[in-house]
Design a protein around this motif. Structure first.
Motif, short mmCIF file in Angstrom:
data_model
loop_
_atom_site.label_atom_id
_atom_site.label_comp_id
_atom_site.label_asym_id
_atom_site.label_seq_id
_atom_site.Cartn_x
_atom_site.Cartn_y
_atom_site.Cartn_z
N GLN A 227 1.16 -1.16 -0.42
CA GLN A 227 -0.08 -0.20 0.22
C GLN A 227 1.00 0.91 0.02
OE1 GLN A 227 -3.27 0.65 -0.23
NE2 GLN A 227 -4.22 -1.42 0.97
N VAL A 228 0.78 1.98 -0.82
CA VAL A 228 0.79 3.51 -0.69
C VAL A 228 0.19 4.57 -0.32
CG1 VAL A 228 2.86 3.00 -2.50
CG2 VAL A 228 0.82 3.79 -3.29
N GLU A 229 0.26 5.58 0.64
CA GLU A 229 -0.33 6.34 0.96
C GLU A 229 -0.70 7.99 0.88
OE1 GLU A 229 -1.83 4.28 5.13
OE2 GLU A 229 -0.66 6.02 5.32
N PRO A 230 -0.25 8.29 -0.69
CA PRO A 230 0.32 9.92 -1.22
C PRO A 230 -0.87 10.52 -0.10
CG PRO A 230 -0.94 7.82 -3.19
CD PRO A 230 -0.97 7.56 -1.51
N VAL A 231 0.68 11.24 -0.10
CA VAL A 231 -0.08 12.83 0.67
C VAL A 231 0.47 14.05 0.25
CG1 VAL A 231 -0.18 13.57 3.40
CG2 VAL A 231 -0.38 11.81 3.02
N GLU A 232 -0.38 14.86 -0.51
CA GLU A 232 -0.06 16.41 -1.24
C GLU A 232 0.06 17.22 0.24
OE1 GLU A 232 -3.87 14.27 -3.25
OE2 GLU A 232 -2.93 14.73 -0.77
N SER A 233 0.81 18.35 -0.40
CA SER A 233 0.56 19.48 0.48
C SER A 233 0.89 20.51 -0.62
CB SER A 233 2.18 19.36 1.87
OG SER A 233 3.15 19.27 0.89
N GLY A 234 0.89 22.09 0.16
CA GLY A 234 1.81 22.88 -0.79
C GLY A 234 0.85 24.16 -1.25
N GLY A 235 -0.37 23.49 -1.60
CA GLY A 235 -1.70 23.98 -1.32
C GLY A 235 -1.62 25.33 -1.35
N GLY A 236 -2.77 26.43 -1.52
CA GLY A 236 -2.94 27.60 -0.71
C GLY A 236 -3.73 28.59 -1.75
N LEU A 237 -3.40 29.99 -1.28
CA LEU A 237 -4.17 31.15 -2.27
C LEU A 237 -2.52 31.95 -3.20
CD1 LEU A 237 -6.85 33.05 -2.48
CD2 LEU A 237 -5.75 33.93 -0.47
N VAL A 238 -2.87 31.81 -4.15
CA VAL A 238 -2.01 32.83 -5.17
C VAL A 238 -2.59 33.68 -5.77
CG1 VAL A 238 -1.93 30.49 -6.89
CG2 VAL A 238 0.07 32.61 -6.13
N GLN A 239 -2.35 35.03 -6.14
CA GLN A 239 -2.23 35.75 -6.93
C GLN A 239 -2.37 35.15 -8.88
OE1 GLN A 239 -2.48 39.97 -6.69
NE2 GLN A 239 -2.54 40.21 -4.01
N ALA A 240 -3.32 35.58 -9.23
CA ALA A 240 -2.68 35.50 -10.79
C ALA A 240 -1.64 36.07 -11.39
CB ALA A 240 -4.44 36.18 -11.29
N GLY A 241 -0.96 34.95 -12.12
CA GLY A 241 0.43 34.99 -12.08
C GLY A 241 1.34 34.93 -12.16
N GLY A 242 1.10 34.33 -10.64
CA GLY A 242 2.44 33.77 -9.40
C GLY A 242 2.15 31.86 -9.42
N SER A 243 2.59 32.15 -8.64
CA SER A 243 3.41 30.49 -9.16
C SER A 243 3.02 29.47 -7.38
CB SER A 243 4.86 30.72 -8.78
OG SER A 243 5.35 30.37 -10.51
N LEU A 244 3.31 28.36 -7.87
CA LEU A 244 2.72 27.31 -6.31
C LEU A 244 3.79 26.45 -6.60
CD1 LEU A 244 1.01 27.75 -4.15
CD2 LEU A 244 -0.12 26.99 -4.77
N ARG A 245 4.51 25.33 -5.51
CA ARG A 245 4.82 24.14 -6.03
C ARG A 245 4.14 23.39 -4.91
NH1 ARG A 245 10.62 21.68 -4.89
NH2 ARG A 245 10.11 21.62 -2.67
N LEU A 246 3.47 22.75 -5.64
CA LEU A 246 2.38 21.28 -4.98
C LEU A 246 3.96 19.77 -5.13
CD1 LEU A 246 -0.41 21.55 -6.55
CD2 LEU A 246 0.17 22.44 -4.57
N SER A 247 3.98 18.99 -3.70
CA SER A 247 4.16 18.38 -3.24
C SER A 247 3.02 16.94 -3.00
CB SER A 247 5.64 18.79 -1.98
OG SER A 247 6.49 18.81 -2.19
N CYS A 248 4.01 15.96 -3.12
CA CYS A 248 3.48 14.54 -2.92
C CYS A 248 3.89 13.26 -2.29
CB CYS A 248 2.95 14.56 -4.68
SG CYS A 248 1.81 12.53 -4.03
N VAL A 249 3.72 12.78 -1.27
CA VAL A 249 5.26 12.19 -1.25
C VAL A 249 4.10 10.68 -0.63
CG1 VAL A 249 6.31 11.50 1.69
CG2 VAL A 249 6.52 13.48 0.51
N ALA A 250 4.40 9.50 -0.26
CA ALA A 250 4.16 8.23 -0.65
C ALA A 250 5.02 7.29 0.20
CB ALA A 250 4.09 7.20 -1.72
N SER A 251 4.65 7.46 1.67
CA SER A 251 5.56 6.34 2.24
C SER A 251 5.18 5.07 1.70
CB SER A 251 5.00 6.56 4.11
OG SER A 251 3.53 6.69 3.84
N SER A 252 6.29 4.46 0.93
CA SER A 252 6.29 3.27 0.83
C SER A 252 7.60 3.09 -0.14
CB SER A 252 5.46 2.61 -0.09
OG SER A 252 5.08 1.74 -1.21
#
Length: 122
Positions: free
Chosen positions: A1-26
């Protein structure tokens, strides 16, 4: 079993950047293709991007091509989604998923994360 967990979301203004991460503990993380999907209110869950088990093959939805970049670090069991030039249309809950070896789609994903909210403001 792998359990992906996302992080890095949030509020950002148009034109901006964001980086999402996903960890699978397996330790089997490296066997799977990983993908990012998103679902906006009133819409079906849609494919955003995927990366093969070895990182050698990537795929992007037309709507994000040239703006988003997917990458993975198998040593850390982590997949990333770098999102640049964000627009209002990118607002959605973003999900990380694992499945297959070369690519993963909404229909072939086996393991899903809980999702992380990305909100783009004007």
């Amino acid at each position: 079993q792998v359990e992906p967990v996302e992080s890095g979301g949030g509020l950002v203004q148009a034109g901006g950047s964001l980086r999402l991460s996903c960890v699978a503990s397996s330790r089997t993380f490296s066997r799977f293709a990983m993908g990012w999907f998103r679902q906006a209110p009133g819409k079906e869950r849609e494919f955003v991007s995927s990366i093969s088990w070895d990182g050698g093959s990537t795929r992007y939805a037309d709507s994000v091509k040239g703006r988003f970049t997917i990458s993975r670090d198998n040593a850390k069991n982590t997949v990333y989604l770098q999102m640049n030039s964000l627009g209002l249309g990118d607002t959605a809950v973003y999900y990380c998923a694992a499945g297959g070896t070369i690519t993963v789609s909404v229909n072939t994903a086996v393991y899903w994360g809980q999702g992380t909210q990305v909100t783009v403001s004007s």
